[in-house]
Scaffold this motif. Structure first.
Motif, PDB file in Angstrom:
ATOM      1  N   ILE A   1       6.193  31.530  73.935  1.00  0.00           N
ATOM      2  CA  ILE A   1       5.992  30.361  75.085  1.00  0.00           C
ATOM      3  C   ILE A   1       5.245  29.336  74.075  1.00  0.00           C
ATOM      4  O   ILE A   1       5.590  28.201  74.103  1.00  0.00           O
ATOM      5  N   GLU A   2       4.101  29.759  73.702  1.00  0.00           N
ATOM      6  CA  GLU A   2       3.614  28.854  72.563  1.00  0.00           C
ATOM      7  C   GLU A   2       4.327  28.154  71.654  1.00  0.00           C
ATOM      8  O   GLU A   2       4.267  26.854  71.142  1.00  0.00           O
ATOM      9  N   LEU A   3       5.073  29.154  70.746  1.00  0.00           N
ATOM     10  CA  LEU A   3       5.945  28.496  69.963  1.00  0.00           C
ATOM     11  C   LEU A   3       6.899  27.424  70.366  1.00  0.00           C
ATOM     12  O   LEU A   3       7.052  26.427  69.702  1.00  0.00           O
ATOM     13  N   PHE A   4       7.366  27.617  71.506  1.00  0.00           N
ATOM     14  CA  PHE A   4       8.419  26.606  72.283  1.00  0.00           C
ATOM     15  C   PHE A   4       7.832  25.605  72.455  1.00  0.00           C
ATOM     16  O   PHE A   4       8.460  24.254  72.143  1.00  0.00           O
ATOM     17  N   LEU A   5       6.419  25.585  72.989  1.00  0.00           N
ATOM     18  CA  LEU A   5       5.922  24.366  73.432  1.00  0.00           C
ATOM     19  C   LEU A   5       5.498  23.683  72.200  1.00  0.00           C
ATOM     20  O   LEU A   5       5.412  22.264  72.199  1.00  0.00           O
TER      21      LEU A   5
END
Length: 120
Positions: free
Chosen positions: A9-13
């Motif tokens: 999720i952090e990578l996506f954000l």
């Protein structure tokens, strides 16, 4: 939520912020983001949440994988093959890396002392 990988999720954000596509996502919780992406509804995750951000999406859907192959002279001449499994967010970053490191030939030429590499 225990099956969701926070680092994905952090990578996506991070990528969404860099592209400017989700400026309103700063400071939202993982659950709020999943609801915003419409992969969670009324506290229940949809399949897309596990495929996009799951720790082990193959636990639920055994065909979330990418196969990469390099062939020689014809389809029967398989030179290299690799299968990569993981969530879609992670795969989007891994596939180009693997292609560049293992499958694509970088032609090298020199102009004076400068090395110039041109990919396929």
């Amino acid at each position: 939520m225990e099956d969701i990988e926070s680092s994905s999720i952090e990578l996506f954000l991070k990528d969404a912020s860099k592209s400017g596509r989700m400026p309103e996502s700063h400071g939202v919780s993982n659950q709020e983001l999943l609801e915003k992406l419409r992969v969670m509804e009324n506290g229940k995750m949809k399949r897309g949440a596990l495929i996009l951000f799951g720790k082990d999406p193959n636990k639920f859907y055994p065909n979330v994988a990418i196969q990469i192959g390099r062939f020689g002279k014809d389809d029967a001449d398989l030179l290299f093959h690799e299968q990569i499994e993981g969530n879609i967010t992670w795969l989007l970053f891994q596939v180009p890396r693997i292609l560049n490191n293992k499958f694509l030939v970088q032609r090298v030429r020199f102009e004076g002392l400068q090395r110039i590499e041109k990919g396929e």
